[in-house]
Write an enzyme that holds these catalytic residues in place. Structure first.
Site, PDB file in Angstrom:
ATOM      1  N   PHE A 142      38.043  18.143   4.281  1.00 56.53           N
ATOM      2  CA  PHE A 142      38.436  16.766   4.596  1.00 56.53           C
ATOM      3  C   PHE A 142      39.890  16.457   4.243  1.00 56.53           C
ATOM      4  O   PHE A 142      40.481  15.522   4.767  1.00 56.53           O
ATOM      5  CB  PHE A 142      37.493  15.771   3.909  1.00 56.53           C
ATOM      6  CG  PHE A 142      37.809  15.469   2.463  1.00 56.53           C
ATOM      7  CD1 PHE A 142      38.479  14.314   2.102  1.00 56.53           C
ATOM      8  CD2 PHE A 142      37.416  16.331   1.452  1.00 56.53           C
ATOM      9  CE1 PHE A 142      38.756  14.012   0.776  1.00 56.53           C
ATOM     10  CE2 PHE A 142      37.680  16.050   0.127  1.00 56.53           C
ATOM     11  CZ  PHE A 142      38.356  14.888  -0.223  1.00 56.53           C
ATOM     12  N   LYS A 143      40.477  17.275   3.373  1.00 56.31           N
ATOM     13  CA  LYS A 143      41.872  17.024   3.001  1.00 56.31           C
ATOM     14  C   LYS A 143      42.796  17.122   4.220  1.00 56.31           C
ATOM     15  O   LYS A 143      43.874  16.531   4.237  1.00 56.31           O
ATOM     16  CB  LYS A 143      42.313  18.022   1.924  1.00 56.31           C
ATOM     17  CG  LYS A 143      41.405  18.073   0.683  1.00 56.31           C
ATOM     18  CD  LYS A 143      41.402  16.780  -0.088  1.00 56.31           C
ATOM     19  CE  LYS A 143      40.397  16.775  -1.225  1.00 56.31           C
ATOM     20  NZ  LYS A 143      40.755  17.548  -2.387  1.00 56.31           N
ATOM     21  N   ASP A 144      42.373  17.876   5.242  1.00 52.92           N
ATOM     22  CA  ASP A 144      43.187  17.973   6.466  1.00 52.92           C
ATOM     23  C   ASP A 144      43.388  16.616   7.129  1.00 52.92           C
ATOM     24  O   ASP A 144      44.384  16.399   7.815  1.00 52.92           O
ATOM     25  CB  ASP A 144      42.514  18.902   7.489  1.00 52.92           C
ATOM     26  CG  ASP A 144      42.570  20.369   7.089  1.00 52.92           C
ATOM     27  OD1 ASP A 144      43.590  20.792   6.531  1.00 52.92           O
ATOM     28  OD2 ASP A 144      41.586  21.085   7.344  1.00 52.92           O
TER      29      ASP A 144
END
Length: 494
Positions: A111-113
């Site tokens: 999810f950091k993307d």
């Protein structure tokens, strides 16, 4: 309306959004917060028809008000493109009564993307807007996912370099190989002998050092952060909760204005804080379920009002949540303290010096929309196996923590619930496959497990995994947690 930002620890410093993104951390050690959270005014009917990119623009223009419309649209176009393996960017998948918001379709399958794909564009645009000529050194601590996503985002971006510290024995084998094989002339990865909290503390100490900042400036460098302490990380995360609501409307799963629940697997508190900001903008969210693993410092906080990091640090199968100092909680503390910067500073100093703090009953009352939950290691594995056997859907360990908390807390509320699915199961193949059938898979190598996961799930192996199968290790430095600043000085030639 122009939104300005100030520190959680003093009222003196007010900056624009672009200045807050460049600085990362306020000079007094506090985190930047908007003076007021803007209201979201797009009608629900319109929201249901917006693409992810259009939703991003409608949300981000309210917070990043010193960016022109064209600047912001250019950042969004550059970030949310074919590097994501699905047109929706963040698909919403209904399984077993819940709605899984899949936030792992980007370049590094976590999810950091969602935020780190756009942060380099925001950062370089902000640098131009503010006449910055120094090279921006992105200094980041990671518990596994932020590091790779930041490295991928900033690799070979002109005018920047990036240094990532991670706990040497505290990430999954796939996470580590993703980082250690990262290309880019401006990238450095360093393992530390210590845990994530040690890495995060070391990074914060370097940010706070004026002496180090002066020496860097003389050499033409300045620090910024890609951690979720940077408001440029947090604002893009608000977007996907708004988008999820629009998708529920579009799919006919809810009516306009109907309230939903959100369950978020949480370590550093940034992801769930973004959902809280979305709620404060007017998104109809009933309850925010904060899902913890066995490092349940946040669960205990929501139960008691006392934050106590003085406890055993447990290495779990959901390593990105193996955190005892949840940095972004400071932004929530500031809100429930009535935006009292002095009070927030006292509590944060108590955490630093004594390892704990306790909020007042009045502050605790303002947490009514939060509910804590946690899953043990055994429960996490059971959840992966149960949902797979029932539906064929395979989730990663972090998502399983959230799914377990959903079953315990939210499944019977009668309120439609979105679960933040924060990583691809391919990122944690051994833990995932052990959960499904440990005996059958215990003698397989990591990449044999990848192929087996592909076989039983029918989900294609992501490019992020394929490219590291035979990639050479490019970063092999390991240092003690006490040597972090010396390593940075060596890298920068100070």
């Amino acid at each position: 309306m122009s939104v300005m930002y100030q520190s959680t620890r003093s009222r003196s410093e007010k900056v624009t959004a672009s200045q807050a993104i460049l600085k990362g951390l306020a000079d007094d050690g506090g985190l930047f917060v908007p003076e007021a959270i803007p209201a979201f005014t797009v009608p629900y009917k319109t929201l249901a028809g917006l693409s992810y990119q259009e939703t991003a623009y409608e949300v981000m223009k309210l917070f990043l008000s010193d960016f022109t419309g064209e600047e912001l649209k250019a950042c969004i176009r550059g970030a949310y493109d074919e590097k994501f393996d699905t047109k929706e960017i963040a698909p919403l998948v209904k399984k077993d009564g819940a709605y899984y918001l899949e936030l792992f379709h980007g370049k590094t399958i976590a999810f950091k993307d969602m935020a780190l794909s756009i942060l380099p564009y925001l950062m370089t645009t902000a640098a131009k807007k503010n006449g910055v000529t120094n090279e921006i050194v992105i200094l980041t601590a990671t518990s596994g996912d932020t590091g790779k996503a930041a490295l991928a985002g900033f690799a070979d971006v002109p005018g920047t370099s990036i240094i990532v510290f991670y706990p040497k024995n505290g990430v999954s084998p796939i996470q580590e190989k993703q980082m250690l094989t990262q290309k880019g002339n401006n990238t450095t990865v360093i393992g530390i002998v210590g845990n994530f909290d040690d890495a995060q503390t070391g990074v914060k100490e370097m940010f706070h050092s004026r002496e180090l900042a002066e020496r860097m400036d003389k050499k033409g460098y300045q620090f910024s952060s890609a951690n979720s302490i940077n408001i440029g990380r947090l604002v893009p995360q608000i977007v996907y909760y708004v988008y999820a609501y629009g998708q529920l409307l579009k799919q006919g799963e809810i009516k306009e204005g109907e309230k939903i629940n959100v369950v978020v697997p949480t370590g550093n508190f940034g992801n769930i804080l973004a959902a809280y900001y979305a709620k404060n903008m007017g998104l109809p969210i009933e309850t925010l379920y904060c899902a913890s693993n066995e490092n349940k410092v946040l669960y205990d906080f929501f139960q008691t009002g006392k934050y106590d990091r003085k406890r055993e640090f447990i290495l779990t199968s959901s390593p990105s949540m193996d955190i005892l100092i949840s940095s972004n909680l400071e932004r929530l503390i500031y809100r429930i303290a009535g935006e009292d910067a002095g009070r927030t500073k006292e509590l944060m100093e108590a955490l630093s010096s004594q390892g704990e703090y306790e909020i007042t009953p009045e502050m605790k009352e303002k947490l009514f929309c939060f509910e804590g939950g946690f899953a043990t290691e055994e429960e996490t594995a059971q959840t992966i196996r149960r949902v797979y056997e029932k539906t064929g859907y395979i989730m990663d360990t972090h998502t399983a923590v959230a799914s377990c908390v959903y079953e315990k807390k939210a499944a019977d509320t009668g309120v439609k619930t979105v679960i933040a699915s924060t990583a691809s199961p391919y990122k944690f193949t051994r833990s995932v496959m052990d959960a499904i059938d440990k005996k059958a898979y215990e003698n397989m190598s990591d990449f044999e497990l990848v192929d087996e996961l592909n076989r039983i799930s029918g989900v294609a192996v992501p490019g992020a995994i394929e490219e590291i199968r035979s990639a050479p290790v490019l970063h092999d430095t390991v240092c003690d947690k006490s040597e972090m600043q010396k390593e940075v000085e060596r890298i920068l030639g100070l």
